[in-house]
Design a protein around this motif. Structure first.
Motif, PDB file in Angstrom:
ATOM      1  N   MET A 260     -27.594  14.136 -22.004  1.00 18.62           N
ATOM      2  CA  MET A 260     -28.121  15.480 -22.308  1.00 18.62           C
ATOM      3  C   MET A 260     -29.619  15.405 -22.559  1.00 18.62           C
ATOM      4  O   MET A 260     -30.080  14.495 -23.210  1.00 18.62           O
ATOM      5  N   GLY A 261     -30.349  16.362 -22.053  1.00 14.56           N
ATOM      6  CA  GLY A 261     -31.748  16.397 -22.417  1.00 14.56           C
ATOM      7  C   GLY A 261     -32.663  16.668 -21.257  1.00 14.56           C
ATOM      8  O   GLY A 261     -32.325  17.391 -20.330  1.00 14.56           O
ATOM      9  N   THR A 262     -33.834  16.025 -21.354  1.00 16.40           N
ATOM     10  CA  THR A 262     -34.884  16.276 -20.377  1.00 16.40           C
ATOM     11  C   THR A 262     -34.809  15.205 -19.286  1.00 16.40           C
ATOM     12  O   THR A 262     -34.703  14.026 -19.586  1.00 16.40           O
ATOM     13  N   LEU A 263     -34.847  15.653 -18.058  1.00 14.84           N
ATOM     14  CA  LEU A 263     -34.700  14.735 -16.935  1.00 14.84           C
ATOM     15  C   LEU A 263     -35.639  15.186 -15.819  1.00 14.84           C
ATOM     16  O   LEU A 263     -35.810  16.393 -15.600  1.00 14.84           O
ATOM     17  N   VAL A 264     -36.236  14.213 -15.144  1.00 12.32           N
ATOM     18  CA  VAL A 264     -37.163  14.531 -14.053  1.00 12.32           C
ATOM     19  C   VAL A 264     -36.635  13.902 -12.767  1.00 12.32           C
ATOM     20  O   VAL A 264     -36.077  12.800 -12.790  1.00 12.32           O
ATOM     21  N   ASN A 265     -36.795  14.619 -11.687  1.00  7.34           N
ATOM     22  CA  ASN A 265     -36.449  14.113 -10.363  1.00  7.34           C
ATOM     23  C   ASN A 265     -37.741  14.079  -9.547  1.00  7.34           C
ATOM     24  O   ASN A 265     -38.341  15.120  -9.289  1.00  7.34           O
ATOM     25  N   VAL A 266     -38.194  12.870  -9.218  1.00 10.18           N
ATOM     26  CA  VAL A 266     -39.395  12.739  -8.374  1.00 10.18           C
ATOM     27  C   VAL A 266     -38.941  12.173  -7.041  1.00 10.18           C
ATOM     28  O   VAL A 266     -38.509  11.017  -6.972  1.00 10.18           O
ATOM     29  N   GLU A 267     -38.983  12.997  -6.019  1.00  3.78           N
ATOM     30  CA  GLU A 267     -38.599  12.548  -4.676  1.00  3.78           C
ATOM     31  C   GLU A 267     -37.241  11.833  -4.670  1.00  3.78           C
ATOM     32  O   GLU A 267     -37.079  10.779  -4.062  1.00  3.78           O
ATOM     33  N   GLY A 268     -36.293  12.430  -5.432  1.00  4.30           N
ATOM     34  CA  GLY A 268     -34.931  11.905  -5.387  1.00  4.30           C
ATOM     35  C   GLY A 268     -34.612  10.869  -6.450  1.00  4.30           C
ATOM     36  O   GLY A 268     -33.461  10.482  -6.603  1.00  4.30           O
ATOM     37  N   ARG A 269     -35.640  10.414  -7.189  1.00  7.90           N
ATOM     38  CA  ARG A 269     -35.389   9.440  -8.265  1.00  7.90           C
ATOM     39  C   ARG A 269     -35.262  10.151  -9.589  1.00  7.90           C
ATOM     40  O   ARG A 269     -36.171  10.879  -9.989  1.00  7.90           O
ATOM     41  N   LEU A 270     -34.134   9.980 -10.266  1.00  7.17           N
ATOM     42  CA  LEU A 270     -33.922  10.650 -11.552  1.00  7.17           C
ATOM     43  C   LEU A 270     -34.390   9.729 -12.672  1.00  7.17           C
ATOM     44  O   LEU A 270     -33.884   8.608 -12.804  1.00  7.17           O
TER      45      LEU A 270
END
Ligand code: PDD
Length: 297
Positions: free
Chosen positions: A1-11
């Protein structure tokens, strides 16, 4: 749970999320973005947001990834974040081509990024108290310069207006155009109510075509309360029976006071007796019913 970033498919967690410094989004604000939220875990009006992103991208000649990829990556990241309700920012930059301002140096490139965090809706007290808006000295970009209809990563006009309004002790900024006509707030659209009905500035004045603005116009019509799109100066707003703003995050929120900044002067005025008015409350309730009908069943 929480904050997650996806940069060009990488979580990745935000502290491990990086884009190269040569990315044009970082260098020039050469990017497009949308902010969406979920209700009962479902993204609200994603189609309308992606339509707007496509319109912006087409107008600035930025190539978007296919819509199916944007959608599947968004859903995958939301699932992995596992929040009850999420805020999601979808960003596509023009990527990093060869160094230099000319966009053809990054022809055909892009970079897709998602920022997901737990939704923090405005506290209920804010709906009861209403917002204090500063009418800033900073004017909205004219459409002939950087068209505010474009939702790009270049938000400095709004950032500076917000900075000015916070310095004046207000919650948010309301911007006029170069002719003194009301445009919009830093991240919301504006409406007002007077004896003649509900009014909002027409898109041609220069503003973002808010998804919530469009829905509120439809919902109001359904309530037998048609909305007129008319340009007005600040005096009409200051004299209105009610003022409210609309956005994906605020839904429909009353404005209960104004600070009109002009030169050295700061003219403070209550709006609508300083309390959220009945039409604002009614439209917010009708908007919530629309959300329930379309997303919560
Ligand atoms: N802002 N005007 C501006 C300048 C905006 O940035 C936004 C959205 C709106 C309202 O649009 P909508 O109803 O589609 O959310 C109006 C989002 C919330 C943001 O940038 O955080």
């Amino acid at each position: 749970m929480g904050t997650l970033v996806n940069v060009e498919g990488r979580l990745v967690p935000p502290e491990q999320a990086f884009v190269p410094v040569l990315d044009r989004g970082f260098l020039y604000g050469d990017s497009v973005y949308e902010v969406v939220r979920t209700y009962a875990g479902r993204v609200f009006e994603l189609g309308r947001h992606l339509d707007r992103m496509e319109r912006t991208a087409a107008r600035i000649g930025l190539l978007l990834p296919p819509r199916s990829r944007i959608e599947s990556e968004l859903f995958r990241t939301l699932d992995a974040a596992g929040n009850a309700e999420s805020y999601a920012r979808i960003i596509v930059t023009r990527g990093e081509g060869r160094f230099g301002l000319a966009p053809h140096l990054a022809e055909g490139l892009n970079r897709l990024v998602f920022l997901i965090r737990p939704l923090e809706p405005p506290p209920p007290e804010l709906y009861d108290r209403g917002l204090q808006m500063a009418v800033t000295r900073m004017r909205r970009n004219p459409p002939q310069a950087l068209d505010p209809a474009l939702k790009t990563g270049n938000y400095l006009n709004s950032v500076l207006a917000l900075r000015e309004s916070h310095a004046a002790g207000a919650d948010d900024a309301l911007m006029l155009d170069l002719h003194g006509q009301v445009t919009e707030a830093s991240t919301s659209n504006v409406f007002f109510v007077n004896a003649g009905g509900i009014v909002t500035p027409p898109l041609a004045v220069g503003m973002l075509e808010g998804v919530t603005r469009g829905l509120v116009i439809e919902v109001a019509r359904g309530e037998g309360l048609p909305v007129r799109e008319e340009p007005h100066g600040i005096e009409a707003l200051a004299a209105a029976d009610e003022v409210f703003v609309t956005s994906s995050l605020r839904e429909v929120m009353a404005v209960t006071s104004l600070v009109i900044l002009d030169g050295e002067k700061a003219d403070r005025r209550a709006v609508a007796g300083g309390k959220p008015g009945p039409i604002t409350r009614r439209l917010h309730a009708a908007f919530r019913r629309y959300v329930e009908r379309t997303h919560l069943r």
